[in-house]
Scaffold this motif. Sequence first.
Motif, PDB file in Angstrom:
ATOM      1  N   SER A  51      31.210  44.014  35.796  1.00  0.00           N
ATOM      2  CA  SER A  51      32.351  44.771  36.306  1.00  0.00           C
ATOM      3  C   SER A  51      32.335  44.857  37.828  1.00  0.00           C
ATOM      4  CB  SER A  51      32.326  46.160  35.664  1.00  0.00           C
ATOM      5  OG  SER A  51      32.901  47.128  36.456  1.00  0.00           O
ATOM      6  N   TYR A  52      31.154  45.026  38.435  1.00  0.00           N
ATOM      7  CA  TYR A  52      31.069  45.061  39.897  1.00  0.00           C
ATOM      8  C   TYR A  52      31.466  43.716  40.486  1.00  0.00           C
ATOM      9  CZ  TYR A  52      28.573  49.521  39.509  1.00  0.00           C
ATOM     10  OH  TYR A  52      28.223  50.811  39.243  1.00  0.00           O
ATOM     11  N   GLY A  54      33.544  41.682  39.126  1.00  0.00           N
ATOM     12  CA  GLY A  54      34.994  41.643  38.945  1.00  0.00           C
ATOM     13  C   GLY A  54      35.730  42.392  40.038  1.00  0.00           C
ATOM     14  N   LEU A  55      35.209  43.543  40.438  1.00  0.00           N
ATOM     15  CA  LEU A  55      35.845  44.310  41.516  1.00  0.00           C
ATOM     16  C   LEU A  55      35.838  43.532  42.830  1.00  0.00           C
ATOM     17  CD1 LEU A  55      34.478  47.887  40.807  1.00  0.00           C
ATOM     18  CD2 LEU A  55      36.881  47.186  40.786  1.00  0.00           C
ATOM     19  N   LEU A  56      34.719  42.883  43.121  1.00  0.00           N
ATOM     20  CA  LEU A  56      34.628  42.110  44.363  1.00  0.00           C
ATOM     21  C   LEU A  56      35.558  40.900  44.355  1.00  0.00           C
ATOM     22  CD1 LEU A  56      30.784  42.274  44.907  1.00  0.00           C
ATOM     23  CD2 LEU A  56      32.530  43.084  46.518  1.00  0.00           C
ATOM     24  N   ILE A  57      35.712  40.275  43.190  1.00  0.00           N
ATOM     25  CA  ILE A  57      36.565  39.099  43.090  1.00  0.00           C
ATOM     26  C   ILE A  57      38.042  39.486  43.106  1.00  0.00           C
ATOM     27  CG2 ILE A  57      37.263  37.204  41.561  1.00  0.00           C
ATOM     28  CD1 ILE A  57      34.234  37.167  40.667  1.00  0.00           C
ATOM     29  N   ALA A  58      38.426  40.467  42.283  1.00  0.00           N
ATOM     30  CA  ALA A  58      39.843  40.846  42.158  1.00  0.00           C
ATOM     31  C   ALA A  58      40.326  41.711  43.313  1.00  0.00           C
ATOM     32  CB  ALA A  58      40.080  41.571  40.837  1.00  0.00           C
ATOM     33  N   ARG A  59      39.465  42.605  43.805  1.00  0.00           N
ATOM     34  CA  ARG A  59      39.828  43.552  44.854  1.00  0.00           C
ATOM     35  C   ARG A  59      41.212  44.152  44.619  1.00  0.00           C
ATOM     36  NH1 ARG A  59      37.312  39.382  47.564  1.00  0.00           N
ATOM     37  NH2 ARG A  59      39.172  38.532  48.522  1.00  0.00           N
ATOM     38  N   PRO A  60      41.380  44.890  43.502  1.00  0.00           N
ATOM     39  CA  PRO A  60      42.694  45.462  43.204  1.00  0.00           C
ATOM     40  C   PRO A  60      43.191  46.334  44.354  1.00  0.00           C
ATOM     41  CG  PRO A  60      41.019  46.249  41.643  1.00  0.00           C
ATOM     42  CD  PRO A  60      40.353  45.300  42.562  1.00  0.00           C
ATOM     43  N   ALA A  62      45.219  48.885  44.122  1.00  0.00           N
ATOM     44  CA  ALA A  62      45.178  50.299  43.723  1.00  0.00           C
ATOM     45  C   ALA A  62      43.727  50.699  43.474  1.00  0.00           C
ATOM     46  CB  ALA A  62      45.999  50.500  42.454  1.00  0.00           C
ATOM     47  N   PRO A  63      43.407  51.984  43.637  1.00  0.00           N
ATOM     48  CA  PRO A  63      42.041  52.441  43.382  1.00  0.00           C
ATOM     49  C   PRO A  63      41.758  52.497  41.874  1.00  0.00           C
ATOM     50  CG  PRO A  63      43.397  54.286  44.043  1.00  0.00           C
ATOM     51  CD  PRO A  63      44.254  53.059  44.151  1.00  0.00           C
ATOM     52  N   ARG A  64      41.298  51.390  41.332  1.00  0.00           N
ATOM     53  CA  ARG A  64      41.026  51.310  39.896  1.00  0.00           C
ATOM     54  C   ARG A  64      40.015  50.207  39.631  1.00  0.00           C
ATOM     55  NH1 ARG A  64      43.031  46.680  37.958  1.00  0.00           N
ATOM     56  NH2 ARG A  64      44.766  45.692  39.037  1.00  0.00           N
ATOM     57  N   PHE A  65      39.399  50.298  38.460  1.00  0.00           N
ATOM     58  CA  PHE A  65      38.516  49.241  38.001  1.00  0.00           C
ATOM     59  C   PHE A  65      39.351  48.091  37.446  1.00  0.00           C
ATOM     60  CE2 PHE A  65      35.532  52.792  37.933  1.00  0.00           C
ATOM     61  CZ  PHE A  65      34.397  52.189  38.470  1.00  0.00           C
ATOM     62  N   VAL A  66      38.789  46.893  37.409  1.00  0.00           N
ATOM     63  CA  VAL A  66      39.445  45.753  36.777  1.00  0.00           C
ATOM     64  C   VAL A  66      39.465  46.030  35.277  1.00  0.00           C
ATOM     65  CG1 VAL A  66      39.379  43.259  36.438  1.00  0.00           C
ATOM     66  CG2 VAL A  66      38.626  44.236  38.610  1.00  0.00           C
ATOM     67  N   PRO A 101      31.275  38.209  54.404  1.00  0.00           N
ATOM     68  CA  PRO A 101      30.513  39.432  54.673  1.00  0.00           C
ATOM     69  C   PRO A 101      31.355  40.682  54.898  1.00  0.00           C
ATOM     70  CG  PRO A 101      30.244  37.834  56.458  1.00  0.00           C
ATOM     71  CD  PRO A 101      31.023  37.164  55.379  1.00  0.00           C
ATOM     72  N   ASP A 102      32.627  40.523  55.221  1.00  0.00           N
ATOM     73  CA  ASP A 102      33.473  41.691  55.489  1.00  0.00           C
ATOM     74  C   ASP A 102      34.252  42.166  54.257  1.00  0.00           C
ATOM     75  OD1 ASP A 102      35.108  39.455  55.396  1.00  0.00           O
ATOM     76  OD2 ASP A 102      36.439  40.158  56.989  1.00  0.00           O
ATOM     77  N   VAL A 103      34.016  41.574  53.101  1.00  0.00           N
ATOM     78  CA  VAL A 103      34.737  41.968  51.882  1.00  0.00           C
ATOM     79  C   VAL A 103      34.377  43.403  51.508  1.00  0.00           C
ATOM     80  CG1 VAL A 103      34.858  41.577  49.377  1.00  0.00           C
ATOM     81  CG2 VAL A 103      35.077  39.656  50.954  1.00  0.00           C
ATOM     82  N   ARG A 104      35.407  44.134  51.106  1.00  0.00           N
ATOM     83  CA  ARG A 104      35.248  45.500  50.620  1.00  0.00           C
ATOM     84  C   ARG A 104      36.033  45.612  49.327  1.00  0.00           C
ATOM     85  NH1 ARG A 104      34.578  49.139  55.060  1.00  0.00           N
ATOM     86  NH2 ARG A 104      34.518  50.810  53.541  1.00  0.00           N
ATOM     87  N   ALA A 105      35.565  46.462  48.423  1.00  0.00           N
ATOM     88  CA  ALA A 105      36.279  46.657  47.158  1.00  0.00           C
ATOM     89  C   ALA A 105      36.134  48.100  46.702  1.00  0.00           C
ATOM     90  CB  ALA A 105      35.750  45.697  46.088  1.00  0.00           C
ATOM     91  N   TYR A 106      37.050  48.496  45.846  1.00  0.00           N
ATOM     92  CA  TYR A 106      37.098  49.862  45.320  1.00  0.00           C
ATOM     93  C   TYR A 106      35.851  50.219  44.528  1.00  0.00           C
ATOM     94  CZ  TYR A 106      38.130  53.607  42.055  1.00  0.00           C
ATOM     95  OH  TYR A 106      38.045  54.754  41.313  1.00  0.00           O
ATOM     96  N   HIS A 107      35.416  51.426  44.721  1.00  0.00           N
ATOM     97  CA  HIS A 107      34.505  52.131  43.822  1.00  0.00           C
ATOM     98  C   HIS A 107      34.773  53.609  44.046  1.00  0.00           C
ATOM     99  CE1 HIS A 107      30.912  53.872  42.005  1.00  0.00           C
ATOM    100  NE2 HIS A 107      30.957  52.801  41.236  1.00  0.00           N
TER     101      HIS A 107
END
Length: 196
Positions: A51-52, A54-60, A62-66, A101-107
Amino acid sequence: MTVTPGDLDAAIASVTDSLREASGRDWTAAPGTGELNAWRTAEHLGDCLISYAGLLIARPSAPRFVCFEAVADQAATPSELLEFVTVGGGILGATLRTMAPDVRAYHPSGRADLEGFAGMGCVEVLVHGEDMARGLDVTLDPPRDVCARVLARMFPEVDTTGVDPWRVLRWATDRTELPGRSSRAGWQWRGAPLGE
């Protein structure tokens, strides 16, 4: 102190090697995390790691999990569950190694950077591994340098002076008590980069 994909690899190897000692036991009859048995805890751990990634790849946006869940086959043996955890960790590790290196994703604990996701993966592996190990009467002995880096990144408010970092990590995640320190019930790690 940076948490790296190599730290995730080391945490997974340490936990799976230790839990392999109990692969002949019935994991459905052994306690795991909370209300989950050891079998379900291992399944949950594999899902968390995937799941983590997935979050990095999809980077939704909206603040939500994939919206998916990775589950183990219902007939999976303990050895196959450890394989599932190893695969989940490998997917997260490969994702961390190939992202800019600058990628950010929701958690929920804050928009996490790559180091944050590596740290979250390590915490998941180590603490759920500890939960399963206790239920299966196995002792974990993770690399202390990994525990120290994970504590510095994910729990910067925690004082680790003079105490075994593995013990402090278990205390920080409310798995044990430390004399003179209050309970960590309701604990939360820091997903967002330090300094934000």
